[in-house]
Design a protein around this motif. Structure first.
Motif, mmCIF file in Angstrom:
data_model
loop_
_atom_site.group_PDB
_atom_site.id
_atom_site.type_symbol
_atom_site.label_atom_id
_atom_site.label_comp_id
_atom_site.label_asym_id
_atom_site.label_seq_id
_atom_site.Cartn_x
_atom_site.Cartn_y
_atom_site.Cartn_z
ATOM 1 N N ASN A 1 0.869 -1.173 0.000
ATOM 2 C CA ASN A 1 0.000 0.000 0.000
ATOM 3 C C ASN A 1 0.907 1.225 0.000
ATOM 4 O OD1 ASN A 1 -1.685 -2.203 1.556
ATOM 5 N ND2 ASN A 1 -3.150 -0.714 0.755
ATOM 6 N N ALA A 2 0.647 2.160 -0.904
ATOM 7 C CA ALA A 2 1.557 3.293 -1.065
ATOM 8 C C ALA A 2 0.799 4.568 -1.394
ATOM 9 C CB ALA A 2 2.562 2.993 -2.173
ATOM 10 N N ARG A 3 1.435 5.702 -1.073
ATOM 11 C CA ARG A 3 0.917 7.012 -1.447
ATOM 12 C C ARG A 3 1.599 7.463 -2.741
ATOM 13 N NH1 ARG A 3 -3.676 7.461 1.389
ATOM 14 N NH2 ARG A 3 -3.310 7.057 3.616
ATOM 15 N N ILE A 4 0.819 7.995 -3.632
ATOM 16 C CA ILE A 4 1.341 8.471 -4.909
ATOM 17 C C ILE A 4 1.934 9.870 -4.762
ATOM 18 C CG2 ILE A 4 0.660 9.240 -7.225
ATOM 19 C CD1 ILE A 4 -1.396 6.978 -7.237
ATOM 20 N N ARG A 5 3.053 10.087 -5.417
ATOM 21 C CA ARG A 5 3.600 11.426 -5.580
ATOM 22 C C ARG A 5 3.948 11.596 -7.046
ATOM 23 N NH1 ARG A 5 8.168 14.225 -5.901
ATOM 24 N NH2 ARG A 5 9.658 12.592 -5.328
ATOM 25 N N MET A 6 3.438 12.638 -7.654
ATOM 26 C CA MET A 6 3.637 12.850 -9.082
ATOM 27 C C MET A 6 5.101 13.152 -9.392
ATOM 28 S SD MET A 6 0.573 12.338 -9.936
ATOM 29 C CE MET A 6 0.630 12.717 -11.688
ATOM 30 N N GLN A 7 5.581 12.650 -10.521
ATOM 31 C CA GLN A 7 6.935 12.944 -10.960
ATOM 32 C C GLN A 7 6.960 14.215 -11.805
ATOM 33 O OE1 GLN A 7 8.371 9.514 -13.121
ATOM 34 N NE2 GLN A 7 9.214 8.573 -11.278
ATOM 35 N N THR A 8 8.067 14.924 -11.710
ATOM 36 C CA THR A 8 8.297 16.041 -12.631
ATOM 37 C C THR A 8 8.710 15.447 -13.983
ATOM 38 O OG1 THR A 8 10.646 16.198 -12.098
ATOM 39 C CG2 THR A 8 9.110 17.468 -10.716
ATOM 40 N N ALA A 9 8.768 16.285 -15.001
ATOM 41 C CA ALA A 9 9.192 15.818 -16.319
ATOM 42 C C ALA A 9 10.608 15.261 -16.263
ATOM 43 C CB ALA A 9 9.113 16.961 -17.328
ATOM 44 N N GLU A 10 11.455 15.912 -15.483
ATOM 45 C CA GLU A 10 12.842 15.453 -15.346
ATOM 46 C C GLU A 10 12.912 14.110 -14.625
ATOM 47 O OE1 GLU A 10 11.743 18.481 -14.538
ATOM 48 O OE2 GLU A 10 12.635 19.644 -16.179
ATOM 49 N N GLU A 11 12.104 13.950 -13.582
ATOM 50 C CA GLU A 11 12.079 12.690 -12.839
ATOM 51 C C GLU A 11 11.550 11.558 -13.705
ATOM 52 O OE1 GLU A 11 11.444 13.960 -8.183
ATOM 53 O OE2 GLU A 11 9.700 13.982 -9.524
ATOM 54 N N LEU A 12 10.549 11.852 -14.520
ATOM 55 C CA LEU A 12 10.002 10.832 -15.423
ATOM 56 C C LEU A 12 11.077 10.349 -16.387
ATOM 57 C CD1 LEU A 12 7.821 9.152 -16.780
ATOM 58 C CD2 LEU A 12 7.130 11.205 -18.068
ATOM 59 N N GLU A 13 11.798 11.264 -16.992
ATOM 60 C CA GLU A 13 12.849 10.857 -17.934
ATOM 61 C C GLU A 13 13.940 10.045 -17.245
ATOM 62 O OE1 GLU A 13 14.012 12.473 -21.664
ATOM 63 O OE2 GLU A 13 13.533 14.475 -20.876
ATOM 64 N N ALA A 14 14.332 10.459 -16.042
ATOM 65 C CA ALA A 14 15.372 9.733 -15.305
ATOM 66 C C ALA A 14 14.901 8.331 -14.945
ATOM 67 C CB ALA A 14 15.756 10.502 -14.045
ATOM 68 N N LYS B 1 10.225 13.027 -27.856
ATOM 69 C CA LYS B 1 9.420 14.238 -27.741
ATOM 70 C C LYS B 1 7.951 13.976 -28.042
ATOM 71 C CE LYS B 1 12.995 17.730 -28.618
ATOM 72 N NZ LYS B 1 13.467 18.810 -29.525
ATOM 73 N N GLU B 2 7.701 13.033 -28.950
ATOM 74 C CA GLU B 2 6.324 12.705 -29.310
ATOM 75 C C GLU B 2 5.641 11.840 -28.255
ATOM 76 O OE1 GLU B 2 6.837 10.834 -33.069
ATOM 77 O OE2 GLU B 2 6.780 12.719 -34.217
ATOM 78 N N HIS B 3 6.423 10.963 -27.604
ATOM 79 C CA HIS B 3 5.827 9.998 -26.684
ATOM 80 C C HIS B 3 5.786 10.442 -25.220
ATOM 81 C CE1 HIS B 3 6.209 7.321 -30.146
ATOM 82 N NE2 HIS B 3 5.417 6.476 -29.520
ATOM 83 N N LEU B 4 6.763 11.211 -24.763
ATOM 84 C CA LEU B 4 6.798 11.609 -23.354
ATOM 85 C C LEU B 4 5.538 12.344 -22.895
ATOM 86 C CD1 LEU B 4 10.542 12.605 -22.891
ATOM 87 C CD2 LEU B 4 9.330 10.709 -21.783
ATOM 88 N N PRO B 5 4.949 13.234 -23.714
ATOM 89 C CA PRO B 5 3.724 13.909 -23.268
ATOM 90 C C PRO B 5 2.517 12.975 -23.142
ATOM 91 C CG PRO B 5 4.804 15.153 -25.022
ATOM 92 C CD PRO B 5 5.439 13.797 -24.993
ATOM 93 N N LEU B 6 2.661 11.755 -23.615
ATOM 94 C CA LEU B 6 1.536 10.811 -23.613
ATOM 95 C C LEU B 6 1.513 9.902 -22.394
ATOM 96 C CD1 LEU B 6 1.666 9.735 -27.381
ATOM 97 C CD2 LEU B 6 0.389 11.631 -26.337
ATOM 98 N N ILE B 7 2.488 10.064 -21.493
ATOM 99 C CA ILE B 7 2.544 9.218 -20.305
ATOM 100 C C ILE B 7 2.700 10.070 -19.047
ATOM 101 C CG2 ILE B 7 3.476 7.237 -21.552
ATOM 102 C CD1 ILE B 7 6.216 7.908 -20.430
ATOM 103 N N THR B 8 2.313 9.480 -17.919
ATOM 104 C CA THR B 8 2.430 10.148 -16.624
ATOM 105 C C THR B 8 3.253 9.272 -15.692
ATOM 106 O OG1 THR B 8 0.341 11.353 -16.818
ATOM 107 C CG2 THR B 8 1.158 10.935 -14.588
ATOM 108 N N GLY B 9 4.290 9.844 -15.117
ATOM 109 C CA GLY B 9 5.141 9.107 -14.194
ATOM 110 C C GLY B 9 4.831 9.465 -12.752
ATOM 111 N N PHE B 10 5.099 8.539 -11.856
ATOM 112 C CA PHE B 10 4.791 8.783 -10.439
ATOM 113 C C PHE B 10 5.674 7.921 -9.540
ATOM 114 C CE2 PHE B 10 1.813 5.943 -12.525
ATOM 115 C CZ PHE B 10 1.919 4.770 -11.805
#
Length: 205
Positions: A104-117, A145-154
């Motif tokens: 069981n976990a709490r979600i924290r949204m990733q920044t764009a930089e964190e998502l790429e890393a 560039k085309e695909h990154l805006p289509l996903i959400t990291g957390f």
């Protein structure tokens, strides 16, 4: 999770290793109803202190419910198989052996930089075993560039972790031997992996 005492696995090293070895998880959220997606989820840290990370497609129905502080349940699955009572020396009840970890976990949204890393680490994790690996840096920039805006990291910050391993504990040695012998002969790699887990848990050859 239903966990009779003899099947509980709360050792931190067991939990962390299990997640590392079985990263394809069920990701469950409460939306307008219970929602689940099956995604790779990786750990960052060590057995004493870790967090998890992943991403989903923005057109996934779960996207609307992913926000800072939301609760998620991750289920990591290990090997499992049906065990027939016909394998035992005496008549008994058939069962199913399995291993799993619930987080069981709490979600924290990733920044764009964190998502790429995190994507770079994820690709590295799975590509390094390939004969001719294609790493994140090898993906064409335009494609990224085309695909990154289509996903959400957390990130997923655990607050409750439960492990279970139902592996024929407390059974007679001759029945354990019979079960592992049958599983070893299976065409299923999962059943053979389960056999190895049963032998390890019960300290049998």
């Amino acid at each position: 999770m239903y966990r009779p005492p003899k099947y509980r696995k709360d050792d931190k090293e067991f939990i962390f290793s299990f997640i590392e070895e079985n990263p394809f998880a069920s990701f469950i959220l409460k939306g307008e109803r219970l929602l689940a997606t099956h995604i790779p989820v990786l750990a960052e840290g060590n057995a004493e202190d870790f967090r998890l990370y992943s991403h989903i497609a923005n057109h996934n129905e779960q996207k609307a419910f992913i926000e800072d502080g939301a609760e998620a349940l991750l289920i990591f699955h290990g090997p499992h198989a049906y065990v027939s009572s016909s394998w035992y020396k005496e008549k008994d009840i058939s069962t199913w052996d399995y291993t799993a970890v619930h987080v069981n976990a709490r979600i924290r949204m990733q920044t764009a930089e964190e998502l790429e890393a995190s994507l770079e680490r994820m690709v590295e994790r799975f590509e390094k075993k390939q004969e001719s690996p294609l790493y994140y840096k090898d993906i064409p920039e335009l494609m990224l560039k085309e695909h990154l805006p289509l996903i959400t990291g957390f990130w997923l910050e655990p607050f409750k972790i439960e492990g279970v391993a139902k592996l024929h504990q407390a059974y007679a040695k001759h029945d354990i031997a019979a079960v592992t012998k049958k599983l070893d002969k299976s065409d299923s790699s999962m059943e053979r992996e389960l056999s190895a887990a049963i032998r390890k848990e019960n300290k049998t050859d």
